[in-house]
Design a protein around this motif. Structure first.
Motif, mmCIF file in Angstrom:
data_model
loop_
_atom_site.group_PDB
_atom_site.id
_atom_site.type_symbol
_atom_site.label_atom_id
_atom_site.label_comp_id
_atom_site.label_asym_id
_atom_site.label_seq_id
_atom_site.Cartn_x
_atom_site.Cartn_y
_atom_site.Cartn_z
ATOM 1 N N LYS A 1 0.836 -1.203 0.000
ATOM 2 C CA LYS A 1 0.000 0.000 0.000
ATOM 3 C C LYS A 1 0.867 1.248 0.000
ATOM 4 O O LYS A 1 2.040 1.223 0.401
ATOM 5 N N ARG B 1 16.295 -9.021 6.507
ATOM 6 C CA ARG B 1 15.610 -8.316 7.599
ATOM 7 C C ARG B 1 14.268 -8.946 7.946
ATOM 8 O O ARG B 1 13.536 -8.426 8.784
ATOM 9 N N SER C 1 8.234 -14.135 15.696
ATOM 10 C CA SER C 1 8.054 -12.675 15.698
ATOM 11 C C SER C 1 7.574 -12.192 14.331
ATOM 12 O O SER C 1 7.179 -11.040 14.186
ATOM 13 N N LEU D 1 6.876 -17.419 2.481
ATOM 14 C CA LEU D 1 6.649 -16.072 1.960
ATOM 15 C C LEU D 1 7.488 -15.868 0.699
ATOM 16 O O LEU D 1 8.696 -16.127 0.708
ATOM 17 N N LYS E 1 8.559 -12.749 -1.242
ATOM 18 C CA LYS E 1 8.459 -11.310 -0.972
ATOM 19 C C LYS E 1 8.921 -10.450 -2.147
ATOM 20 O O LYS E 1 10.038 -10.590 -2.626
ATOM 21 N N GLY F 1 9.995 -0.420 4.359
ATOM 22 C CA GLY F 1 9.960 0.712 3.433
ATOM 23 C C GLY F 1 8.706 1.549 3.560
ATOM 24 O O GLY F 1 8.404 2.365 2.694
ATOM 25 N N ALA G 1 4.131 -1.420 4.273
ATOM 26 C CA ALA G 1 3.343 -2.361 5.074
ATOM 27 C C ALA G 1 3.443 -3.804 4.591
ATOM 28 O O ALA G 1 2.465 -4.547 4.595
ATOM 29 N N THR H 1 9.760 3.592 12.628
ATOM 30 C CA THR H 1 8.441 4.234 12.720
ATOM 31 C C THR H 1 8.259 4.932 14.077
ATOM 32 O O THR H 1 7.831 6.102 14.104
HETATM 33 P P1 ATP Z 1 4.720 -0.169 8.138
HETATM 34 O O1 ATP Z 1 4.500 0.605 6.872
HETATM 35 O O2 ATP Z 1 3.535 -1.009 8.538
HETATM 36 O O3 ATP Z 1 5.306 0.638 9.254
HETATM 37 P P2 ATP Z 1 6.997 -1.228 6.834
HETATM 38 O O4 ATP Z 1 6.466 -1.460 5.477
HETATM 39 O O5 ATP Z 1 7.823 -0.007 7.054
HETATM 40 O O6 ATP Z 1 5.804 -1.278 7.847
HETATM 41 P P3 ATP Z 1 7.679 -3.983 7.052
HETATM 42 O O7 ATP Z 1 8.177 -4.404 5.709
HETATM 43 O O8 ATP Z 1 6.328 -4.407 7.453
HETATM 44 O O9 ATP Z 1 7.863 -2.428 7.251
HETATM 45 O O10 ATP Z 1 8.771 -4.476 8.100
HETATM 46 C C1 ATP Z 1 9.016 -3.837 9.339
HETATM 47 C C2 ATP Z 1 9.763 -4.811 10.251
HETATM 48 O O11 ATP Z 1 8.839 -5.829 10.627
HETATM 49 C C3 ATP Z 1 10.911 -5.546 9.571
HETATM 50 O O12 ATP Z 1 12.110 -4.875 9.728
HETATM 51 C C4 ATP Z 1 10.897 -6.899 10.226
HETATM 52 O O13 ATP Z 1 11.807 -6.941 11.307
HETATM 53 C C5 ATP Z 1 9.504 -7.080 10.811
HETATM 54 N N1 ATP Z 1 8.651 -8.105 10.150
HETATM 55 C C6 ATP Z 1 7.828 -8.949 10.779
HETATM 56 N N2 ATP Z 1 7.176 -9.729 9.913
HETATM 57 C C7 ATP Z 1 7.577 -9.385 8.685
HETATM 58 C C8 ATP Z 1 7.239 -9.836 7.373
HETATM 59 N N3 ATP Z 1 6.354 -10.830 7.151
HETATM 60 N N4 ATP Z 1 7.832 -9.233 6.328
HETATM 61 C C9 ATP Z 1 8.692 -8.213 6.542
HETATM 62 N N5 ATP Z 1 9.068 -7.774 7.755
HETATM 63 C C10 ATP Z 1 8.509 -8.330 8.827
#
Ligand code: ATP
Length: 312
Positions: A14, A77, A83, A107, A109, A115, A118, A195
């Protein structure tokens, strides 16, 4: 009787077209008005039966890079234990439904990690949908919204996709009309931005933040399919905080603007920057310009809107 041996669910990333942030609440959260928009950048979550004596929930998790190599470093990462948000989603659904068969989650990915797109929340939403189908739990999408919201404020949106306005912590969703096909460019940084640190910087910069309000101009532009007006109405209250923590992002934004982007902004809490282009071709032009900025490690292009989590 046939037994389901594997379920794969595809789920989109998103971008936030508006992120209005209120003052910090007593519980530390912020009230938000959050316009979510699902873009064609997908993770896939596959659920299979795990060979273990354990009961219910997840028993293992693996992950692979589905971006064609560009995001291979991101994979390091992704946690491969309990977790991981997808693992937590499987455990939560098993507890709620009493499912007895433990699952393995795989997964694939393509959504950049950490980034602001989400990806973890998308995987959790996909895991809910996949486990629900695998276990034959029979919950409909509306019934999955509640466990989704308990896993995190960004987990409910990928269940519905499209474009939607989130209020509260972002988890109360109202679908919105978007009649344009929007062409996006995302500029990824090498490092991440935390965040919680971005929200803390926001609290320092805006101790007087007003209650968050939706933007009628953005909703009208989306409904009319006027990409130029959408570009002019894009907003993110967290952008000054993200720029304060990582000033070099200003150069990334400027490179996109100079290439004629209709809108240029930090996505969510960053450090990813998002750009709205006029067409798929213009998106490639904007991406090439943005890649010359010092903080930009990689670009991806994707159109929106797209549907939410889908069983393949
Ligand atoms: P948001 O926009 O919701 O703040 P984000 O897009 O910035 O999230 P994510 O890619 O969701 O970030 O990853 C944030 C952290 O969550 C990662 O650094 C990782 O440690 C942890 N994490 C837990 N589950 C996952 C997953 N399935 N995929 C990626 N990261 C995950």
């Amino acid at each position: 009787m046939t037994t389901t041996t594997a379920v794969t669910v595809r789920v989109p990333a998103k971008v936030n077209l508006q992120l209005a942030v209120g003052p910090a609440r007593e519980d530390g959260y912020h009230d938000l008005v959050n316009v979510f928009h699902a873009v064609a950048l997908f993770d896939e979550v596959t659920v299979t039966g795990a060979r273990t004596r354990a009961t219910g929930g997840a028993a293992g998790l693996t992950a692979e890079d589905a971006s064609g190599g560009g995001l291979a470093s991101h994979l390091a990462r992704v946690p491969l234990d309990s977790s991981n948000l997808a693992w937590r989603a499987a455990d939560l659904l098993a507890r709620e439904t009493g499912a007895q068969t433990p699952v393995h989650l795989h997964l694939r990915k393509a959504i950049p990690v950490a980034g602001g797109m989400a990806g973890g929340s998308a995987d959790a939403a996909a895991a809910l949908v996949a486990c629900n189908a695998f276990w034959g739990s029979g919950l409909d999408r509306a019934a999955l919204l509640d466990p989704a919201a308990r896993l995190g404020s960004d987990v409910a949106f990928p269940l519905i996709g499209g474009t939607a306005v989130g209020t509260g912590r972002g988890e109360v969703l109202n679908p919105a009309r978007c009649s344009a096909r929007l062409h996006w460019v995302f500029a990824l940084s090498e490092g991440g931005l935390s965040t919680p640190e971005v929200f803390a910087a926001y609290d320092r910069l805006r101790p007087d933040a007003p209650e968050p309000q939706g933007d009628p101009a953005l909703m009208a532009a989306l409904a009319e399919g006027d990409a130029r007006a959408v570009g002019a109405a894009l907003s993110n209250d967290l952008q000054p905080a993200a720029l304060a923590l990582r000033p070099v992002l200003a150069e990334t934004l400027e490179a996109g603007r100079a290439a004629g982007a209709l809108g240029a902004f930090v996505s969510g809490s960053g450090p990813t920057c998002a750009f709205l282009a006029e067409s798929a071709e213009h998106a490639e032009h904007v991406a090439a310009a943005v890649r010359t900025a010092p903080d930009c490690a990689e670009t991806v292009t994707a159109h929106g809107e797209v549907p939410g989590a889908t069983v393949l």
